[in-house]
Design an enzyme around this catalytic site. Structure first.
Site, PDB file in Angstrom:
ATOM      1  N   ASP A 119       1.136  -1.606  -0.379  1.00 52.43           N
ATOM      2  CA  ASP A 119      -0.085   0.247   0.408  1.00 52.43           C
ATOM      3  C   ASP A 119       0.851   1.225  -0.109  1.00 52.43           C
ATOM      4  O   ASP A 119       0.859   1.979  -0.941  1.00 52.43           O
ATOM      5  CB  ASP A 119      -0.962   0.091   1.422  1.00 52.43           C
ATOM      6  CG  ASP A 119      -2.067  -1.358   1.156  1.00 52.43           C
ATOM      7  OD1 ASP A 119      -2.677  -1.044  -0.173  1.00 52.43           O
ATOM      8  OD2 ASP A 119      -2.525  -1.561   2.611  1.00 52.43           O
ATOM      9  N   ARG A 142       0.081   3.965  17.241  1.00 51.77           N
ATOM     10  CA  ARG A 142      -0.884   5.116  16.273  1.00 51.77           C
ATOM     11  C   ARG A 142      -0.109   6.833  16.546  1.00 51.77           C
ATOM     12  O   ARG A 142       0.444   7.359  15.461  1.00 51.77           O
ATOM     13  CB  ARG A 142      -1.870   5.024  15.610  1.00 51.77           C
ATOM     14  CG  ARG A 142      -2.307   3.867  15.100  1.00 51.77           C
ATOM     15  CD  ARG A 142      -0.995   3.364  14.028  1.00 51.77           C
ATOM     16  NE  ARG A 142      -1.239   2.326  12.913  1.00 51.77           N
ATOM     17  CZ  ARG A 142      -0.383   1.554  12.696  1.00 51.77           C
ATOM     18  NH1 ARG A 142       0.632   1.241  13.747  1.00 51.77           N
ATOM     19  NH2 ARG A 142      -0.779   0.576  11.714  1.00 51.77           N
ATOM     20  N   ASP A 156      -6.936   3.208  12.269  1.00 47.32           N
ATOM     21  CA  ASP A 156      -5.804   4.098  12.615  1.00 47.32           C
ATOM     22  C   ASP A 156      -5.693   5.153  11.567  1.00 47.32           C
ATOM     23  O   ASP A 156      -5.574   5.663  11.976  1.00 47.32           O
ATOM     24  CB  ASP A 156      -4.347   2.844  11.792  1.00 47.32           C
ATOM     25  CG  ASP A 156      -4.700   1.566  12.243  1.00 47.32           C
ATOM     26  OD1 ASP A 156      -4.917   1.637  13.446  1.00 47.32           O
ATOM     27  OD2 ASP A 156      -4.464   0.809  12.232  1.00 47.32           O
ATOM     28  N   SER A 187      -3.130  -9.768   7.389  1.00 50.36           N
ATOM     29  CA  SER A 187      -2.657  -8.379   7.341  1.00 50.36           C
ATOM     30  C   SER A 187      -2.710  -8.637   8.862  1.00 50.36           C
ATOM     31  O   SER A 187      -2.631  -8.589   9.998  1.00 50.36           O
ATOM     32  CB  SER A 187      -3.692  -7.675   7.420  1.00 50.36           C
ATOM     33  OG  SER A 187      -3.504  -6.524   8.009  1.00 50.36           O
TER      34      SER A 187
HETATM   35  N1  ARG Z   1      -8.506  -4.450  14.894  1.00 48.30           N
HETATM   36  C1  ARG Z   1      -7.072  -3.903  15.552  1.00 48.30           C
HETATM   37  C2  ARG Z   1      -7.267  -1.765  16.253  1.00 48.30           C
HETATM   38  O1  ARG Z   1      -7.165  -1.370  15.328  1.00 48.30           O
HETATM   39  C3  ARG Z   1      -6.061  -4.027  14.481  1.00 48.30           C
HETATM   40  C4  ARG Z   1      -5.649  -2.897  14.005  1.00 48.30           C
HETATM   41  C5  ARG Z   1      -4.648  -3.553  13.144  1.00 48.30           C
HETATM   42  N2  ARG Z   1      -4.059  -3.056  11.673  1.00 48.30           N
HETATM   43  C6  ARG Z   1      -3.787  -2.528  10.852  1.00 48.30           C
HETATM   44  N3  ARG Z   1      -3.616  -1.807   9.596  1.00 48.30           N
HETATM   45  N4  ARG Z   1      -3.503  -3.812  10.103  1.00 48.30           N
HETATM   46  O2  ARG Z   1      -6.134  -1.565  17.339  1.00 48.30           O
END
Ligand code: ARG
Length: 392
Positions: A15, A94, A123, A175
């Site tokens: 990405d 983040r 995110d 992922s």
């Molecule tokens: N669901 C989790 C969260 O919101 C994990 C997110 C994973 N993010 C990713 N870019 N793969 O914190």
């Protein structure tokens, strides 16, 4: 501020590699920013990839220590757990990555920042709320929300066409997002909540069934709510976490599987591994149970829930989080001592705890000789306590 300069949070994956090129093709001077929060990987190789995709410069920051000290440990002290099973590894990373992004943008005099988040996750919210709070003047670009490519296959096609060096062959079907505090695993067959996560979905932990049959004992020393020692030896924040990840992972500790509520309104199936984080949370809770009085302990449980929501919802850089940290730090003044944990086949159990601030009084609790509890006062206490409910 240079309107045509953008700093992109770059992970090195498909990405963000495609995003580098997409932004460059739109006429931006692209600086790729990589924050090391313990995700692993070959940064030099990824740096080359960013340059080959069209970045004019790559900036790498090692944020592991700051991440542990200023983000992970405050959430540990707070006891923050989202929906009972998520220790917030991704969510905590983040705001610190976005903070680094903003710092680089200021230094480079860039007018924009960009990230590679999709339009349906948490995110994007965490990144953008942080950027808005720290640098309201920066323009935010989210290529994945803008471009017309909808699938991984289309992105791979684009990357091939533009001769971007990506390695699609080794890509796992999941992922993944990893840092020192844990890993988040999504997609592939996990998207059906009925499917048991296959063995190859896990990365930080071994199968509990195949873990050693003998328990591993670890003593964890805390000072004011922060872990500082393992088996009596002082350890820096990052190495303490890494050590526990290793020992915990070997014993199959820290796997969780849940369907969680995203901020954006959808439910998603998530699998997490967080060996060190679970060991530390359980140990920290056990120490609090020993040294905090009942009212403070119970009140703090409400704060833990709120704190987890704040982290999950991307509200790190807000007055409420700051105010709650002040409350939590006050509660941690007595949280000093040692906890003995036993790790065995996927389970962490606290088997011992001690503290100079312990409120446990054996003379009060004992059912054996030496009992100092004045049982004559119990009767009067119960009469008063039960008075409102006494039937006539
Ligand atoms: N669901 C989790 C969260 O919101 C994990 C997110 C994973 N993010 C990713 N870019 N793969 O914190």
């Amino acid at each position: 501020m240079n309107k045509n300069k953008v700093v992109l949070a770059y992970s090195g994956g498909l990405d963000t590699s495609v995003a580098v090129r997409w932004l460059a093709d739109k006429g931006y001077d692209v600086i790729a920013y990589m924050a090391d929060v313990g995700q692993g990987g070959d940064f030099q190789k990824l740096k080359k990839r960013a340059l080959s995709a069209g970045a004019s410069k790559v900036v790498i920051h090692d944020l592991k220590k700051e991440f542990a000290q200023d983000f992970v440990f405050p959430s540990l002290k707070a006891g923050a757990v989202y929906e009972s099973k998520y220790l917030l590894a991704t969510a905590l990373s983040r705001p610190i990555i976005a903070k680094g992004l903003v710092e680089v943008a200021k230094k480079e005099n860039a007018g924009s920042v960009a990230h590679g988040c999709t339009g349906k996750g948490n995110d994007q919210v965490r990144f953008e709320v942080t950027i808005m709070a720290l640098a309201p003047g920066l323009e935010i670009i989210a290529p994945l929300r803008e471009w017309s490519m909808c699938s991984r296959e289309e992105e791979i096609e684009y990357a091939k066409e533009k001769k971007i060096d990506i390695d699609v062959t080794k890509k796992s079907p999941y992922s993944l997002d990893q840092n020192i505090w844990g890993i988040s695993i999504e997609c592939g067959e996990l998207e059906d909540p009925w499917n048991e996560p296959p063995a190859n979905a896990y990365k930080m932990t071994g199968d509990p069934k195949k873990a050693p049959n003998k328990p591993t004992y670890v003593d964890i020393g805390f000072k004011n709510g922060v872990p500082v020692k393992i088996d009596g030896e002082r350890s820096s924040e990052v190495s303490l976490i890494m050590k526990l990840n290793k020992i915990g992972g070997k014993n199959g500790i820290g796997r969780t599987d849940l369907v969680e509520n995203r901020l954006i309104g959808i439910k998603s199936r998530e699998v997490y591994e967080a060996p060190a984080a679970w060991i530390l949370h359980d140990a920290h809770k056990a120490l609090e149970a020993l040294v905090l009085d009942r009212e403070l302990l119970h009140y703090k449980e409400n704060v833990s829930l709120k704190y987890a929501e704040i982290v999950y919802y991307g509200l790190w850089f807000t007055p409420l989080r700051k105010a709650l940290d002040a409350f939590i730090d006050e509660t941690q003044k007595k949280v000093t001592g040692t906890v003995k944990v036993k790790l065995l086949k996927g389970a962490v159990s606290v088997v011992g705890r001690k503290s100079p601030n312990s409120l446990y009084k054996k003379a009060m609790a004992t059912y054996e000789a030496g009992d100092k509890f004045d049982r004559t006062v119990a009767e009067g206490f119960i009469k008063v306590w039960g008075m409102p409910y006494k039937g006539d």
